[in-house]
Scaffold this motif. Structure first.
Motif, PDB file in Angstrom:
ATOM      1  N   UNK A  80       6.124   4.905  -6.592  1.00 37.33           N
ATOM      2  CA  UNK A  80       5.698   5.607  -7.809  1.00 37.33           C
ATOM      3  C   UNK A  80       5.920   7.103  -7.669  1.00 37.33           C
ATOM      4  N   UNK A  81       5.625   7.607  -6.479  1.00 32.42           N
ATOM      5  CA  UNK A  81       5.755   9.033  -6.234  1.00 32.42           C
ATOM      6  C   UNK A  81       7.222   9.463  -6.360  1.00 32.42           C
ATOM      7  N   UNK A 109       0.175   0.345  -8.578  1.00 33.81           N
ATOM      8  CA  UNK A 109       1.274  -0.589  -8.819  1.00 33.81           C
ATOM      9  C   UNK A 109       0.843  -2.014  -8.492  1.00 33.81           C
ATOM     10  N   UNK A 164       5.473  -4.266  -4.013  1.00 32.71           N
ATOM     11  CA  UNK A 164       6.806  -4.083  -3.467  1.00 32.71           C
ATOM     12  C   UNK A 164       7.340  -5.454  -3.077  1.00 32.71           C
ATOM     13  N   UNK A 174      -1.922  10.076  -4.098  1.00 30.54           N
ATOM     14  CA  UNK A 174      -0.521   9.756  -4.361  1.00 30.54           C
ATOM     15  C   UNK A 174      -0.088   8.573  -3.512  1.00 30.54           C
ATOM     16  N   UNK A 175      -0.489   8.617  -2.272  1.00 32.20           N
ATOM     17  CA  UNK A 175      -0.108   7.574  -1.332  1.00 32.20           C
ATOM     18  C   UNK A 175      -0.833   6.264  -1.639  1.00 32.20           C
ATOM     19  N   UNK A 180      -1.340   5.504  -6.361  1.00 33.14           N
ATOM     20  CA  UNK A 180      -0.091   5.144  -7.024  1.00 33.14           C
ATOM     21  C   UNK A 180       0.383   3.833  -6.410  1.00 33.14           C
ATOM     22  N   UNK A 181       0.103   3.625  -5.095  1.00 36.56           N
ATOM     23  CA  UNK A 181       0.423   2.355  -4.435  1.00 36.56           C
ATOM     24  C   UNK A 181      -0.483   1.231  -4.893  1.00 36.56           C
ATOM     25  N   UNK A 236       4.834   0.785  -2.704  1.00 43.34           N
ATOM     26  CA  UNK A 236       4.555   0.794  -4.137  1.00 43.34           C
ATOM     27  C   UNK A 236       3.944   2.153  -4.477  1.00 43.34           C
ATOM     28  N   UNK A 237       3.165   2.715  -3.511  1.00 43.78           N
ATOM     29  CA  UNK A 237       2.615   4.061  -3.697  1.00 43.78           C
ATOM     30  C   UNK A 237       3.686   5.131  -3.600  1.00 43.78           C
ATOM     31  N   UNK A 289       0.830  -1.198   0.000  1.00 44.60           N
ATOM     32  CA  UNK A 289       0.000   0.000   0.000  1.00 44.60           C
ATOM     33  C   UNK A 289       0.871   1.257   0.000  1.00 44.60           C
ATOM     34  N   UNK A 290       1.841   1.280   0.916  1.00 39.40           N
ATOM     35  CA  UNK A 290       2.583   2.527   1.140  1.00 39.40           C
ATOM     36  C   UNK A 290       3.761   2.673   0.192  1.00 39.40           C
ATOM     37  N   UNK A 333      -5.948  -3.854   2.881  1.00 41.20           N
ATOM     38  CA  UNK A 333      -5.742  -2.619   2.118  1.00 41.20           C
ATOM     39  C   UNK A 333      -6.823  -1.593   2.443  1.00 41.20           C
TER      40      UNK A 333
END
Lengths: 229, 229
Positions: free
Chosen positions: A202-203, B202, B209, B194-195, B198-199, A198-199, A195-196, B162
């Motif tokens: 990307x950022x 992915x 990750x 964004x958090x 984007x997480x 991979x997020x 969640x955090x 999640x």
């Protein structure tokens, strides 16, 4: 005389036993329902001795919050090796956090639920711990931004917001993991990284999620200021 | 007689005025410090009338929590158009959430802080609202997984985790945004996207990750079970 000797313990040891018992009872019964009788019995001491050492139920609860907040922050800090890359540091920090909260579910219930559910002065004790963890996560995000050479792209306020979001997500996930049979600390940490990171990943790679156009119908936000992305 | 008529309001209207005043006072002063005198004065009614209509301070607080929880859930639901792609739905839902909490900071303080800080029966009221929002977010994540054809890859438990993480992050961010001057609802929603997206993005693209090897020194998690990723 030997029997008497084994019963005599230093005050510091006795106090820790009382706090062990109190954390268990407060975490499982809740602050209001917890009885000093039960805490004394579980600690194997008399109730007057608990009052002599810890003064009152309120002071005992405050002592529990302080001890457990310190232990949690220390566990997270000890879990992180500052020489690693930022994502690995975050993984280790989250691993240490979820392992600690999974091993000490009563302590986590005291910190996350009980301490916030019974007003002052307890809530302030937890707020101080939370601020320390947010500051720690903020430093990790700043380190990640430096590694990704995104340092100037990420305004201080965005970093602060991301740290608040990450800590809130981890708190929520720890409560859920402890309440859900079969969810391990490692699974919780992996979910949190998915969640955090991979997020955040990307950022840091310069790929924020793109908000739709301002004019688009259906966007429900009130303010028209630019997105931080 | 006209003057009397304008002063006479239906009970339902009077009650809403009392609740408006109570949310403001509870949110700003806290539950304990809030006085029924002040609430009555702000509502422009007598204190006995407040007790006649709402019964007690506890019942008045419970009524505030119920009304504001309902309003928040309705605002989020109304903000989302189910025909859009999942990321757009999430953006709109978050936009509606942060806009509502920014416009109603006292109501958010009642729900997020006060209701959880003063024990039962208040905490249960908020728990029910939270579960409704978690269920809503869970459906959004499942929809996103379907869109990305990742449906079978994401176990139910991972999706549940999640959703808990996302809701915890949004709660934390809303409290921070309301306490930080100059942070708009749109900025908070953009930081959250964004958090989270984007997480999640992915993750939906099959790029979780990757945790380091089990054997690696420095990993602090207690359990050795496989990561959900």
């Amino acid at each position: 005389m030997g029997a008497v000797k084994t019963k005599r313990m230093p005050r510091a040891v006795r106090e820790q036993q009382m706090l062990d018992a109190a954390v268990q009872i407060f975490g499982q019964r809740g602050y209001m329902a917890a009885s000093m009788d039960e805490i004394a019995e579980l600690a194997g001491v008399s109730k007057p001795l608990v009052y002599l050492y810890l003064n009152s139920k309120e002071d005992l609860f405050t002592a529990c919050i302080r001890r457990e907040a310190k232990a949690l922050v220390e566990a997270v800090r000890a879990g992180v090796r500052p020489d690693l890359a930022a994502d690995r540091q975050l993984w280790e920090g989250l691993g240490a956090f979820f392992a600690h909260t999974a091993r000490n579910p009563d302590a986590w219930a005291v910190l996350h639920l009980q301490a916030r559910t019974h007003g002052e002065p307890f809530a302030s004790e937890v707020t101080a711990m939370r601020e320390e963890i947010v500051a720690f996560v903020t430093q990790l995000i700043l380190a990640a931004a430096r590694e990704a050479h995104r340092d100037p792209d990420l305004p201080e306020r965005e970093v602060a917001g991301l740290a608040e979001a990450l800590v809130g997500a981890a708190e929520s996930l720890a409560a859920w993991a402890n309440a859900t049979p079969g969810v391990t600390a490692r699974q919780a940490a992996a979910t949190m990284m998915n969640f955090a990171w991979a997020g955040l990943g990307d950022l840091m790679a310069g790929r924020p999620w793109s908000p739709p156009e301002e004019q688009q119908a259906g966007v429900q936000v009130g303010q028209a200021s630019a997105a931080t992305a």
